[in-house]
Design an enzyme around this catalytic site. Structure first.
Site, PDB file in Angstrom:
ATOM      1  N   GLU A 194      64.298  41.978  22.986  1.00 62.27           N
ATOM      2  CA  GLU A 194      65.045  43.091  23.400  1.00 62.27           C
ATOM      3  C   GLU A 194      64.947  44.285  22.801  1.00 62.27           C
ATOM      4  O   GLU A 194      65.695  44.973  21.847  1.00 62.27           O
ATOM      5  CB  GLU A 194      66.665  42.718  23.230  1.00 62.27           C
ATOM      6  N   GLU A 244      67.519  34.211  27.131  1.00 57.65           N
ATOM      7  CA  GLU A 244      68.897  34.035  26.772  1.00 57.65           C
ATOM      8  C   GLU A 244      69.880  34.285  28.136  1.00 57.65           C
ATOM      9  O   GLU A 244      69.476  35.186  29.074  1.00 57.65           O
ATOM     10  CB  GLU A 244      69.305  35.454  26.139  1.00 57.65           C
TER      11      GLU A 244
END
Length: 448
Positions: free
Chosen positions: A166, A353
């Site tokens: 991320e 995720e």
């Protein structure tokens, strides 16, 4: 009732991150990270919680591997803490740090579980932050050296590598919004950090190829699906800017070696420039073997002058919300994965995720009846099946998270785990969502 069967080789897994679960923050030569500093700064984290102990997975990893084996997953995604390998970010290698991860990797392999490793999940050595952190291009060189040491140490044992988790969070959330470590609020700094992280990713991929490491390498971006509230051109443009902030700003350099021009222009109007050095764009777009996508939410946006960074106002249209106050938008997962294939081609995709935070209660018989979380997973599994049936090369799914853990700036108040963590005793208790996923994996699919 319809039956949804997943491909036989579909990779089911679950995920964690080093700072969120390990604890043992001063053991075996580990150096301090920016999250140690941030969480020990009063007011930065809810209840002034920190990751000093977390889930104590440093000492309890065998228990966690047993939970994974019982769950039936094929793979486990975890991250290596850079400060355990290089306590000062550079210099001497801390062999005790490598030894810990050797024990974890060996335990996983012995349990028949493939280790999937993230090199950088936000715990930058504080010593490097003191020299400018990711805004200093010397950190790129330090990261590549760290990556090289880890590649060599685990070549042949770890076959799936993720460079960064991320990059949007590393850059904008942490250096513009300021909600995460190191907690800066400077847009130019955030753009600089994003760029340097993507260059570091590319350099690490090059090093991986040069070394001939066995396995695959990719990166993980957190993507959101924002749609325009109406077909008005100003609404369409505003929603696109908001979406590109998470998606195209990182995906375009990764796959096309360019930044989206309309976003470059928008940032320039804010007085922010992308500082591109010769060779950067080529480095950032090194061919990768797969793309990891973290997906949690999305929404609808419309134009509103002065609203946020992009003149975009989010409009609630009746979504259910998680305890993080995030929209539950399963169809957004189908749309964002379809968009990835359409925009960037047939790159293999892993959902690295996906999960939900809800208020959990441990019953007297040590169970957690997290009906909403199990339903959340079911709805997203359906969208995964839809997208596979539609020809998108989705290869695997990692549930976030194996354990309730240190949820960054939210401390221990917010729980994402499919296993309940009692933070007083550190006991683990599988939730109903754990048993739901266990059944899906065992059955190879689900009935809907």
């Amino acid at each position: 009732m319809a039956r949804l069967d997943f491909p036989k080789d579909f990779v089911w897994g679950t995920a964690t991150a080093s700072y969120q679960i390990e604890g043992a923050y001063q053991e075996d030569g580990r150096g301090l990270s920016i999250w140690d500093t941030f969480s020990h700064t009063p007011g930065k984290v809810v209840n002034n919680d920190n990751g000093d102990v977390a889930c104590d997975s440093y000492h309890r990893y065998e228990e966690d591997v047993a939970l994974l084996k019982n769950l039936g997953v094929k793979a486990y995604r975890f991250s290596i803490a850079w400060p355990r390998i290089f306590p000062q970010g550079t210099g001497e290698v801390n062999e005790k740090g490598l030894d810990y991860y050797r024990r974890v990797v060996d335990a996983l392999i012995a349990a028949g579980i493939e280790p999937c490793v993230t090199l950088y999940h936000w715990d930058l050595p504080q010593a490097l932050q003191d020299k400018g952190g990711w805004a200093n291009r010397d950190t790129i060189d330090a990261f590549v050296k760290y990556a090289e040491v880890v590649f060599k140490a685990f070549d042949g044992k770890i076959k799936q590598w993720i460079t960064f988790n991320e990059t949007w969070c590393v850059s904008f959330l942490s250096n513009y919004i300021g909600a995460h470590a190191p907690g800066n609020t400077d847009l130019q700094l955030a753009v600089d950090v994003a760029h340097n992280c993507m260059v570091a990713h590319g350099q690490a991929v090059k090093k991986f190829r040069e070394l001939g490491v066995k396995g695959q390498i990719g990166t993980t971006h957190n993507l959101y699906w924002y749609e325009p509230y109406s077909t008005k051109p100003e609404d369409v443009a505003a929603a696109h800017r908001n979406r590109a902030y998470y998606n195209e700003w990182f995906m375009d350099p990764t796959f096309k070696g360019t930044y989206p021009p309309f976003m470059v222009d928008w940032f320039r109007e804010k007085g922010v420039e992308v500082k591109i050095q010769p060779g950067d764009l080529e480095t950032m777009s090194q061919p990768i073997d797969f793309i990891g996508i973290n997906f949690y939410s999305g929404g609808f946006g419309r134009y509103k002058k002065g609203e946020g960074l992009f003149d975009c106002e989010e409009v609630q249209v009746g979504f259910d919300r998680t305890f993080m106050d995030w929209n539950v938008y399963p169809d957004g997962l189908y749309k964002v994965l379809s968009w990835v294939k359409e925009e960037y081609g047939d790159i293999p995709i892993y959902i690295t995720e996906n999960g939900a935070c809800y208020e959990d209660e441990l019953t007297a018989d040590k169970r957690v009846h997290d009906v909403l979380r199990a339903e959340y997973y079911k709805k997203h599994f359906i969208q995964c099946h839809r997208v596979i049936e539609s020809g998108v090369p989705l290869k695997g799914y990692f549930a976030w998270s194996l354990l309730d853990n240190f949820e960054w700036a939210e401390g221990y108040k917010k729980r994402f785990g499919i296993v309940y963590t009692n933070y007083e005793t550190l006991e683990r208790h599988p939730k109903d969502s754990y048993y739901f996923i266990q059944k899906v994996i065992a059955d190879g699919g689900l009935d809907v």
